[in-house]
Design a protein around this motif. Structure first.
Motif, mmCIF file in Angstrom:
data_model
loop_
_atom_site.group_PDB
_atom_site.id
_atom_site.type_symbol
_atom_site.label_atom_id
_atom_site.label_comp_id
_atom_site.label_asym_id
_atom_site.label_seq_id
_atom_site.Cartn_x
_atom_site.Cartn_y
_atom_site.Cartn_z
ATOM 1 N N HIS A 18 0.861 -1.186 0.000
ATOM 2 C CA HIS A 18 0.000 0.000 0.000
ATOM 3 C C HIS A 18 0.893 1.231 0.000
ATOM 4 C CE1 HIS A 18 0.872 -0.780 4.268
ATOM 5 N NE2 HIS A 18 1.002 0.538 4.282
ATOM 6 N N HIS A 48 1.497 5.609 1.023
ATOM 7 C CA HIS A 48 1.207 6.807 1.813
ATOM 8 C C HIS A 48 1.621 7.990 0.957
ATOM 9 C CE1 HIS A 48 0.657 4.460 5.558
ATOM 10 N NE2 HIS A 48 1.547 3.664 4.985
ATOM 11 N N GLU A 69 6.236 8.762 5.242
ATOM 12 C CA GLU A 69 6.103 8.581 6.705
ATOM 13 C C GLU A 69 7.477 8.731 7.345
ATOM 14 O OE1 GLU A 69 3.424 4.984 7.309
ATOM 15 O OE2 GLU A 69 2.201 6.727 7.774
ATOM 16 N N HIS A 104 4.792 0.739 1.052
ATOM 17 C CA HIS A 104 5.037 -0.291 2.068
ATOM 18 C C HIS A 104 4.652 -1.662 1.522
ATOM 19 C CE1 HIS A 104 4.683 2.822 5.565
ATOM 20 N NE2 HIS A 104 5.881 2.801 5.005
ATOM 21 N N THR A 134 1.957 1.977 11.392
ATOM 22 C CA THR A 134 1.856 3.447 11.435
ATOM 23 C C THR A 134 0.406 3.912 11.508
ATOM 24 O OG1 THR A 134 1.816 3.597 9.028
ATOM 25 C CG2 THR A 134 3.993 3.682 10.118
HETATM 26 ZN ZN LIG Z 1 1.973 1.791 5.511
#
Ligand SMILES: [Zn+2]
Ligand SMILES: COc1ccc(C[C@H]2SC(=S)NC2=O)c(OC)c1
Length: 258
Positions: free
Chosen positions: A91, A93, A103, A116, A196
């Motif tokens: 996925h 971010h 992140e 990720h 996270t």
């Molecule tokens: Zn993530």
């Protein structure tokens, strides 16, 4: 039904998930002055079966591709890991503009996004058991850096975005080997941290790649065209799905490179 914590910002998560104020939270700032070069760190290897890819979905929080993890079909091994870890999903971010969205932050640098790839340790009976273990999960994190040139390997994922515009939308996503997204260098930092997002379990061995992958601004805009709302609900752009950096406390961040 969106997770009940989703409307509260990251600073409120600890009320329902006390571990969010734990000593091994992610993401963190990676600063050269705190990093230790560990020459005993091994190279990592991903052996992914393209046939393991199943679907792509918008869960209102991110764009996620899920893989068949019913056996050691697509695995990550080596690096800091004690054995093979099964690829379960990937996925992203990203931010509301190209100047932020990752992140992890490296020497003060925020990237436009972060990919990720989440793997779990099959020594545990299943994924949910693994998330309760310190060595349960391994996440390979790859920064997305915006330059003029699009990353052709991102096309497959971004072409599907139109089919999963709103929360809950899912589409078949087969015959895809995520290692085509990897940068040239396998240099990495590694440390122990957490999910996270809630439940913020401290179960992750992080492998953060030093070399970002290059994407175009249009490709980032495509991710930003996703909505966090369900169909026929008021439009809420799905952007800024990153958690701010957390205190490192007494954790060592090791580097595989000098
Ligand atoms: Zn993530
Ligand atoms: C316990 O189940 C969970 C919890 C949170 C996430 C998403 C988080 S974890 C991460 S790293 N980045 C994210 O956005 C999961 O993703 C598989 C699974």
């Amino acid at each position: 039904m969106a997770p009940h914590w989703s409307h509260l910002g990251p600073d409120h998560w600890y009320k329902n998930y006390p571990i969010a104020k734990g000593r091994r939270q992610s993401p963190i700032e990676i600063n050269n002055k705190d990093v230790h070069y560990d020459r005993s760190l091994l190279p990592w290897f991903a052996s992914y079966d393209p046939g393991a890819a199943k679907t792509i979905l918008n869960n209102g929080k991110t764009c996620r591709v899920v893989f068949d993890d019913s056996f050691d079909r697509s695995v990550l091994r080596g690096g800091p890991l004690p054995g093979v870890y099964r690829l379960r999903q990937l996925h992203f971010h990203w931010g509301s503009s190209d100047d932020h969205g990752s992140e992890h932050v490296v020497n003060g640098v925020r990237y436009a996004g972060e990919l990720h790839l989440l793997h779990w340790n099959p020594k545990y009976s299943n994924y949910l058991d693994a998330v309760r273990r310190a060595d349960g999960i391994a996440v390979l994190a790859i920064f997305l850096q915006v330059r003029k040139t699009p990353k052709p390997e991102m096309k497959r994922i971004l072409e599907e975005i139109n089919a999963i515009k709103t929360k809950g939308k899912e589409a078949p996503f087969t015959n895809f080997d995520p290692s085509i997204l990897f940068p040239k260098s396998h240099d990495y930092w590694t440390y122990h941290g957490s999910f996270t997002t809630p439940p913020c379990e401290e179960c992750i061995t992080w492998i953060v790649l030093r070399e970002p992958i290059i994407v175009s601004s249009d490709q980032m805009a495509k991710l930003r065209s996703l909505s966090k709302n369900a169909e026929n609900e008021p439009v809420l752009p799905l952007v800024d799905n990153w958690r701010p950096t957390q205190p490192r406390y007494f954790r060592m961040v090791s580097a595989s490179f000098l």
